[in-house]
Design an enzyme around this catalytic site. Structure first.
Site, short mmCIF file in Angstrom:
data_model
loop_
_atom_site.label_atom_id
_atom_site.label_comp_id
_atom_site.label_asym_id
_atom_site.label_seq_id
_atom_site.Cartn_x
_atom_site.Cartn_y
_atom_site.Cartn_z
N SER A 147 0.86 -1.19 0.00
CA SER A 147 0.00 0.00 0.00
C SER A 147 0.90 1.23 0.00
CB SER A 147 -0.85 -0.01 1.28
OG SER A 147 -1.32 1.28 1.62
N TYR A 160 -3.35 -1.02 9.90
CA TYR A 160 -3.21 -1.25 8.46
C TYR A 160 -1.82 -0.80 8.01
CZ TYR A 160 -4.60 -1.03 3.48
OH TYR A 160 -4.69 -1.20 2.10
C1 GCO Z 1 -7.13 4.82 3.70
C2 GCO Z 1 -7.20 3.86 2.55
C3 GCO Z 1 -5.78 3.49 2.08
C4 GCO Z 1 -5.90 2.76 0.76
C5 GCO Z 1 -4.60 2.25 0.22
C6 GCO Z 1 -3.66 3.34 -0.18
O1 GCO Z 1 -7.96 4.70 4.61
O2 GCO Z 1 -6.25 5.70 3.65
O3 GCO Z 1 -7.91 2.69 2.92
O4 GCO Z 1 -5.18 2.70 3.07
O5 GCO Z 1 -6.74 1.64 0.94
O6 GCO Z 1 -3.98 1.39 1.15
O7 GCO Z 1 -2.48 2.75 -0.70
#
Ligand code: GCO
Length: 256
Positions: A147, A160
């Site tokens: 990501s 995440y």
């Molecule tokens: C967020 C998004 C991001 C995208 C992606 C960007 O909440 O900022 O979910 O995390 O999904 O990962 O690369």
């Protein structure tokens, strides 16, 4: 005789989390390049529906509904594929969830669920795939999905971000141990792509405007924008590419 460096005919690709979103896009892109695909998700009905859709397009599709966070379920899934004579040559570790909440409000259980789904699953599924690729002695391809948050952070998505940062270095750890076995391990870092996961952000005018202004290409990405990169990393064209992460982000990470 010309060789098509992007032909996946005769190869089989497992894509985790491939009933929808980016994962389903990866599976369709790999199938369009000639691969048989193994679809995965936790819900057997969703896996079957996604499989039917790809079969309707003439692709060879196997179904493997299993929980990527369960060591036992992952081991059983690969045993079932072995029994069915399905050898995974290409693995796309795509499964992931998002949970947007300030860290001070986050529970340990919420943290752990994101880490387990987005990072530990790549270890569990990658380990089973690599064991078989090494035993077969004909190499393989592993593509981990990172990501923008593999490089930079955004408030309210800490687990995440931590997981996706881990994906970047797990890619290199896998390279360190498996490249000599002919397994190339690389990652893709999608930018802001329109999917069910990001739809709430698309639907927030301030965030939608921010993405478009912050992205040199001045648009959100689409799952189809990632197909070429996943095919490249799954194909002979990338046989000497190891431990890399390719950002498909419209330029967002390249500019202030
Ligand atoms: C967020 C998004 C991001 C995208 C992606 C960007 O909440 O900022 O979910 O995390 O999904 O990962 O690369």
């Amino acid at each position: 005789m010309s060789v098509n460096l992007f032909d996946l005919s005769g190869r089989t690709a497992l894509v985790t989390g491939s009933t929808r979103g980016l994962g389903n896009g990866f599976a369709e892109g790999l199938a369009a390049a000639g691969a048989a695909v193994v679809l995965n998700g936790r819900d057997p009905a969703a896996v079957s529906a996604a499989a039917a859709s790809l079969r309707d397009k003439g692709h060879t599709v196997y179904e493997a509904p299993f929980d990527v966070t369960s060591e036992a379920a992952v081991e059983q899934a690969f045993a079932d594929l072995d029994a069915a004579g399905v050898a995974v040559d290409i693995l796309v570790n795509n499964a992931g969830i998002q949970l947007r909440k300030p860290m001070v409000e986050l529970s340990l259980a919420e943290w752990q669920k994101v880490i387990d789904t987005n990072l530990t699953s790549a270890f569990l599924v990658g380990r089973e795939a690599a064991r078989r690729m090494i035993a077969r002695g004909r190499g393989g391809k592993i593509i981990n999905i990172g990501s923008l948050t593999s490089e930079v952070a955004r408030a309210t998505v800490a687990p995440y971000t931590a997981a996706k940062g881990g994906i970047k270095l797990l890619t290199r750890a896998m390279t360190a141990e498996w490249a000599e076995q002919g397994i190339t391990v690389n990652a893709i870092g999608p930018g802001y792509i329109v999917t069910e996961m990001t739809q709430p952000l698309v639907d927030t005018p301030s965030f939608d405007n921010w993405v478009k202004q912050r992205t040199p290409a001045r648009r959100w990405g689409r799952p189809a924008d990632l197909a070429g990169t996943v095919v490249y990393l799954a194909a002979p064209a990338s046989d000497f590419v190891n431990g890399q992460i390719i950002y498909v982000d419209g330029g967002m990470l390249s500019v202030l």
